[in-house]
Design an enzyme around this catalytic site. Sequence first.
Site, PDB file in Angstrom:
ATOM      1  N   LEU A  64       0.929  -5.973   0.021  1.00  9.17           N
ATOM      2  CA  LEU A  64       0.323  -5.083  -0.306  1.00  9.17           C
ATOM      3  C   LEU A  64       0.325  -5.153  -1.531  1.00  9.17           C
ATOM      4  O   LEU A  64       0.379  -5.951  -2.762  1.00  9.17           O
ATOM      5  CB  LEU A  64       2.162  -4.159  -0.387  1.00  9.17           C
ATOM      6  CG  LEU A  64       3.045  -3.281   0.854  1.00  9.17           C
ATOM      7  CD1 LEU A  64       3.954  -3.206   0.659  1.00  9.17           C
ATOM      8  CD2 LEU A  64       1.467  -2.758   1.433  1.00  9.17           C
ATOM      9  N   GLU A  86      -1.601   4.558   6.719  1.00  7.77           N
ATOM     10  CA  GLU A  86      -1.610   3.305   6.392  1.00  7.77           C
ATOM     11  C   GLU A  86      -1.252   2.868   8.257  1.00  7.77           C
ATOM     12  O   GLU A  86      -0.205   1.700   8.078  1.00  7.77           O
ATOM     13  CB  GLU A  86      -0.039   2.882   5.456  1.00  7.77           C
ATOM     14  CG  GLU A  86      -0.836   3.565   4.003  1.00  7.77           C
ATOM     15  CD  GLU A  86      -2.006   2.704   3.418  1.00  7.77           C
ATOM     16  OE1 GLU A  86      -2.989   1.671   4.327  1.00  7.77           O
ATOM     17  OE2 GLU A  86      -2.794   3.154   2.322  1.00  7.77           O
ATOM     18  N   ALA A  87      -2.324   3.391   9.317  1.00  5.03           N
ATOM     19  CA  ALA A  87      -2.355   2.550  10.122  1.00  5.03           C
ATOM     20  C   ALA A  87      -1.904   1.472  10.872  1.00  5.03           C
ATOM     21  O   ALA A  87      -1.524   0.396  11.340  1.00  5.03           O
ATOM     22  CB  ALA A  87      -3.468   3.164  11.312  1.00  5.03           C
TER      23      ALA A  87
END
Length: 191
Positions: free
Chosen positions: A171, A93-94
């Site tokens: 999210l 999840e860079a």
Amino acid sequence: MFLEPHFKGHRSGWIEVICGSMFSGKTEELIRRLRRAKIANQQVEIFKPKVDTRYDESKVVSHDANSIPSTPIEHSDQLLALSERVSVVGIDEAQFFDLDLPRNCEKLAMRGIRVIVAGLDMDFRGAPFGPVPSLLAIAEYITKVHAICPHCGNLATHSYRLSEEEATVVLGEKNVYEPRCRTCYHLGKVI
């Protein structure tokens, strides 16, 4: 400059980036590479952004429920202190990390570490997302993975947000996003 000199006999590290849309298998590929490194008896350390708690507080978890233990961190500077005596660093999840992530990944590579990073290359608006574009520019290896567009069956390259929220970071899973090809993405709510 922060780069150390390259001495004869010094093992060179490198940066690998796995990118694509939501549900394209980025985390699955990251986990596969990290497990192979562990099978080869390499010292592996795995990190994820502390903000990503969708499936688990500390594990990196794919949408297919495969998982691997990881260390949640708030800022990419923590990578440097927590990656002593390892040969492989995995980062999931860079896109949720700070813009110092590319610089810190390069520092790790200069220490002789293989750095494997997975993340979204575009946000829900189709714009470059967080530090990922800069990582793509400095990576030795890039793998772009694709989902399948549920509307037409073509390769999906975009993450289409189904909700009306406008914040860049929201999210969510299949109830909030779906993968779409370029055409279906631009058709938007018409579909």
